[in-house]
Scaffold this motif. Structure first.
Motif, PDB file in Angstrom:
ATOM      1  N   UNK A 145       0.847  -1.245   0.143  1.00 33.78           N
ATOM      2  CA  UNK A 145       0.364  -0.049   0.057  1.00 33.78           C
ATOM      3  C   UNK A 145       0.927   1.141  -0.008  1.00 33.78           C
ATOM      4  N   UNK A 146       0.222   2.394   0.086  1.00 33.59           N
ATOM      5  CA  UNK A 146       1.249   3.706   0.096  1.00 33.59           C
ATOM      6  C   UNK A 146       0.219   4.827   0.557  1.00 33.59           C
ATOM      7  N   UNK A 147       0.444   5.428   1.631  1.00 27.55           N
ATOM      8  CA  UNK A 147      -0.207   6.402   2.243  1.00 27.55           C
ATOM      9  C   UNK A 147       0.544   7.407   2.910  1.00 27.55           C
ATOM     10  N   UNK A 148       1.801   7.767   2.246  1.00 30.49           N
ATOM     11  CA  UNK A 148       2.581   8.900   2.662  1.00 30.49           C
ATOM     12  C   UNK A 148       2.769  10.027   1.766  1.00 30.49           C
ATOM     13  N   UNK A 149       2.886  11.183   2.119  1.00 26.59           N
ATOM     14  CA  UNK A 149       3.373  12.478   1.499  1.00 26.59           C
ATOM     15  C   UNK A 149       4.869  12.683   1.401  1.00 26.59           C
ATOM     16  N   UNK A 150       5.692  12.610   2.525  1.00 24.48           N
ATOM     17  CA  UNK A 150       6.952  12.806   2.517  1.00 24.48           C
ATOM     18  C   UNK A 150       7.785  11.463   1.995  1.00 24.48           C
ATOM     19  N   UNK A 151       9.174  11.905   1.909  1.00 22.61           N
ATOM     20  CA  UNK A 151      10.129  10.847   1.600  1.00 22.61           C
ATOM     21  C   UNK A 151      11.606  11.087   1.556  1.00 22.61           C
ATOM     22  N   UNK A 152      12.253  10.027   1.518  1.00 24.56           N
ATOM     23  CA  UNK A 152      13.929  10.483   1.668  1.00 24.56           C
ATOM     24  C   UNK A 152      14.334  11.289   0.637  1.00 24.56           C
ATOM     25  N   UNK A 153      15.178  12.533   1.173  1.00 21.52           N
ATOM     26  CA  UNK A 153      15.776  13.299   0.187  1.00 21.52           C
ATOM     27  C   UNK A 153      17.198  12.876   0.053  1.00 21.52           C
ATOM     28  N   UNK A 154      18.142  12.923   1.236  1.00 20.16           N
ATOM     29  CA  UNK A 154      19.513  12.393   1.360  1.00 20.16           C
ATOM     30  C   UNK A 154      19.313  11.283   2.439  1.00 20.16           C
ATOM     31  N   UNK A 155      20.437  10.442   2.304  1.00 18.15           N
ATOM     32  CA  UNK A 155      20.504   9.206   3.422  1.00 18.15           C
ATOM     33  C   UNK A 155      21.321   9.600   4.630  1.00 18.15           C
TER      34      UNK A 155
END
Length: 259
Positions: free
Chosen positions: A178-188
């Protein structure tokens, strides 16, 4: 022995727009109790009530849950904007040092959605405020309408690293999530390894390289139907095994000290 304790990170809410509460989704407790076979303990994630040192002693492992508020961008050196949404600074104050402590000690944690993002930020990484605004990215947010079944329905493939940690746990190189997010990884963050991607390149599965314990985290929500879903079940089972191993080592060390 008694079941080991998994601390489930709670979120702050206003009930009926007036009464302040700490709450956690029952599907998190269900997954921890019935799939990981551990004792779920809801944590009020606020330094006014709990300290990281106390939590490390009381709990054997931690479930870093999802939640509507996002990690405050000041935690990774950026100013807050409208795109960053709501915040919970009290939760930030608990979970970020908790992640660092667990990674150092080898104490198991399992990160989900916001929890996945907390792991990256805790270890020095940064986040995009809104994935769907990036060129070539799809909208990963929860559908605004429909039943819970429709909102948590499987929506995209996650491709895992061949022979990687998640591949070994799940027994497949591609899984549906599933997928329920707005943000995500930019730099590790330091030693954070991306072990799975969505079709648009969004990181979906991570772990902490060289950490001595269980550090798997996912951007999707495996707590939904965890007992039956072929992806969720092995993740929570692997987490449970890691928590049991930690608890058994601690008990053995305690008995040795008493001898």
């Amino acid at each position: 022995m008694a079941r080991p304790v998994v601390g489930i990170i709670g979120n702050s809410y206003l009930m009926n727009d007036q009464y302040p509460t700490h709450a956690g989704g029952t599907m998190n407790s269900d997954a921890v109790s019935n799939v990981s076979d551990c004792l779920p303990l809801l944590i009020p994630a606020d330094p006014r009530y709990v300290a990281v040192e106390e939590l490390l002693e009381v709990c054997d492992g931690f479930l870093l849950t999802g939640g509507r508020p996002n990690v405050h961008p000041e935690e990774y050196g950026e100013p807050a904007t409208e795109a960053h949404g709501e915040f919970d600074r009290a939760r930030d104050a608990i979970t970020l040092p908790l992640v660092r402590a667990c990674a150092d000690r080898g104490q198991p944690f399992f990160g989900i959605c916001r929890g996945f993002q907390e792991v990256n930020v805790a270890l020095g990484g940064t986040l995009y405020p809104e994935i769907r605004d990036l060129p070539g990215r799809q909208n990963h947010r929860m559908p605004p309408d429909g039943s819970l079944e429709e909102k948590f329905a499987l929506r995209h493939v996650v491709t895992l690293t061949e022979g990687g940690v998640f591949h070994r746990v799940l027994g497949a190189a591609e899984v549906m999530t599933n997928t329920l997010h707005g943000q995500g990884i930019k730099t590790l963050g330091e030693n954070v390894v991306i072990d799975g991607h969505a079709p648009d390149g969004t990181p979906e599965a991570i772990y902490v390289k060289d950490a001595p314990g269980f550090t798997l985290s996912v951007q999707w929500h495996p707590e939904w139907d965890a007992a039956n879903d072929p992806v969720s079940r092995p993740l929570f089972q692997a987490f449970g095994r890691a928590v049991y191993a930690w608890a058994e080592r601690n008990e053995a060390a305690r008995l040795q000290r008493m001898a």
